[in-house]
Design a protein around this motif. Structure first.
Motif, short mmCIF file in Angstrom:
data_model
loop_
_atom_site.label_atom_id
_atom_site.label_comp_id
_atom_site.label_asym_id
_atom_site.label_seq_id
_atom_site.Cartn_x
_atom_site.Cartn_y
_atom_site.Cartn_z
N GLY A 1 0.81 -1.21 0.00
CA GLY A 1 0.00 0.00 0.00
C GLY A 1 0.84 1.25 0.00
N GLY A 2 2.12 1.12 -0.32
CA GLY A 2 3.03 2.26 -0.40
C GLY A 2 3.93 2.10 -1.61
N GLY A 3 4.90 2.99 -1.74
CA GLY A 3 5.80 2.94 -2.88
C GLY A 3 7.24 3.06 -2.45
N CYS A 4 8.11 2.41 -3.20
CA CYS A 4 9.53 2.43 -2.89
C CYS A 4 10.32 2.48 -4.19
N VAL A 5 11.19 3.48 -4.31
CA VAL A 5 12.05 3.64 -5.49
C VAL A 5 13.50 3.69 -5.00
N ILE A 6 14.33 2.82 -5.54
CA ILE A 6 15.74 2.75 -5.18
C ILE A 6 16.56 2.99 -6.43
N GLY A 7 17.53 3.89 -6.34
CA GLY A 7 18.37 4.24 -7.47
C GLY A 7 19.45 3.22 -7.75
N GLN A 8 20.67 3.70 -7.96
CA GLN A 8 21.76 2.84 -8.39
C GLN A 8 22.93 2.86 -7.40
N ASN A 9 23.65 1.73 -7.37
CA ASN A 9 24.93 1.63 -6.65
C ASN A 9 24.81 1.89 -5.15
N ASN A 10 23.68 1.53 -4.57
CA ASN A 10 23.51 1.61 -3.12
C ASN A 10 23.92 0.30 -2.47
N THR A 11 24.28 0.36 -1.19
CA THR A 11 24.65 -0.85 -0.45
C THR A 11 23.73 -0.98 0.76
N PHE A 12 23.10 -2.15 0.88
CA PHE A 12 22.19 -2.44 1.98
C PHE A 12 22.78 -3.60 2.79
N PHE A 13 23.31 -3.28 3.95
CA PHE A 13 23.93 -4.30 4.79
C PHE A 13 22.85 -5.12 5.51
N PRO A 14 23.24 -6.25 6.14
CA PRO A 14 22.26 -7.13 6.78
C PRO A 14 21.36 -6.39 7.78
N SER A 15 20.10 -6.84 7.85
CA SER A 15 19.09 -6.33 8.78
C SER A 15 18.62 -4.93 8.44
N THR A 16 18.80 -4.50 7.19
CA THR A 16 18.20 -3.24 6.74
C THR A 16 16.74 -3.50 6.37
N LEU A 17 15.85 -2.62 6.87
CA LEU A 17 14.43 -2.72 6.58
C LEU A 17 13.95 -1.43 5.95
N LEU A 18 13.35 -1.53 4.76
CA LEU A 18 12.63 -0.42 4.14
C LEU A 18 11.15 -0.79 4.17
N LEU A 19 10.33 0.07 4.77
CA LEU A 19 8.92 -0.24 4.96
C LEU A 19 8.07 0.92 4.46
N ALA A 20 7.30 0.67 3.40
CA ALA A 20 6.40 1.68 2.85
C ALA A 20 4.99 1.10 2.89
N VAL B 1 19.42 -0.99 10.14
CA VAL B 1 18.82 0.31 9.82
C VAL B 1 17.36 0.08 9.45
N GLN B 2 16.47 0.97 9.94
CA GLN B 2 15.06 0.89 9.59
C GLN B 2 14.62 2.24 9.00
N ILE B 3 14.00 2.17 7.84
CA ILE B 3 13.47 3.35 7.18
C ILE B 3 11.99 3.09 6.93
N LYS B 4 11.12 3.89 7.57
CA LYS B 4 9.70 3.57 7.57
C LYS B 4 8.86 4.77 7.12
N ALA B 5 8.15 4.60 6.04
CA ALA B 5 7.13 5.55 5.62
C ALA B 5 5.81 4.78 5.69
N ASN B 6 5.30 4.65 6.89
CA ASN B 6 4.17 3.74 7.12
C ASN B 6 2.94 4.45 7.67
N ARG B 7 2.77 5.71 7.27
CA ARG B 7 1.57 6.46 7.63
C ARG B 7 1.07 7.21 6.40
N PRO B 8 -0.22 7.49 6.31
CA PRO B 8 -0.72 8.22 5.15
C PRO B 8 0.01 9.55 4.97
N GLY B 9 0.47 9.80 3.76
CA GLY B 9 1.16 11.05 3.45
C GLY B 9 2.62 11.09 3.80
#
Length: 204
Positions: free
Chosen positions: A60-79, A98-106
């Motif tokens: 129910g959300g959106g996630c856009v990831i560009g190029q040449n990024n590094t995501f180490f273990p236990s990284t969470l992206l939540l949309a 690391v946790q990155i959360k956009a989990n609310r309207p707007g």
């Protein structure tokens, strides 16, 4: 047969199947297809590195990831719930969880280029991490705006992206390029300093 059963679970929860992960791995590095979960509707660029245990969840959300990024273990992206995450190029997430959360309207969470987030940081709400900025440590960052600048290797600390470091709650903090706040509990009580006080200019 085992993969077929696991693929069914993945489909049910909106994640890419093993075959779809293998296809993604043609242009990205994914060390472990089994432990890495990436949403089917996430837009993924090329040259990214995904370590085991990374989760990119978009329900129910959106996630856009560009190029040449590094995501180490236990990284969470939540949309979720209409929230959106947008990540630029050449960023580093972790190590240290690391946790990155956009989990609310707007909720809109924008991460520029060459950003570093590590050592247990959590970012929520509508936040902007300008290019070259950093969040280091067990920082709960809520609706922050960090000014863009050079990355941490830039020769002049006063022109580097803004930095939050330490531990504790950082809510609604706005910093300019070259600023740093070193928090220990409540970031609102910590002074805004210049990075030059921590790092000398690099002679060229």
């Amino acid at each position: 047969m085992a993969h077929e059963r696991l693929d069914e679970h993945r489909r049910r929860h909106g994640y890419r199947t093993f075959a779809e992960m293998a296809e993604l791995a043609e242009t990205n590095t994914i060390f472990d297809l089994g432990s890495t979960l990436i949403a089917k509707n996430a837009e993924i660029g090329s040259g990214n590195v995904f370590y085991p245990g990374v989760i990119v969840h978009c329900d129910g959300g959106g996630c856009v990831i560009g190029q040449n990024n590094t995501f180490f273990p236990s990284t969470l992206l939540l949309a979720e719930a209409g929230g959106r995450i947008a990540i630029g190029d050449a960023c580093t997430f972790g190590p240290g969880g690391v946790q990155i959360k956009a989990n609310r309207p707007g909720a809109e969470l924008h991460v520029g280029d060459r950003v570093r987030v590590l050592n247990g940081a959590e970012i929520v709400g509508s936040s902007v991490l300008g290019s070259g900025s950093q969040i280091i440590g067990a920082v709960a960052a809520q609706s922050v705006r960090l000014g863009a600048g050079d990355d941490f290797e830039g020769p002049d600390p006063d022109t580097r992206g803004a930095v939050l470091k330490g531990f504790g709650l950082a809510r609604s903090i706005w910093l300019e390029a070259g600023d740093v706040v070193n928090g220990s509990g409540d970031f609102a009580a910590a002074p805004v300093e210049r990075q030059l006080s921590y790092h000398p200019r690099v002679a060229r």
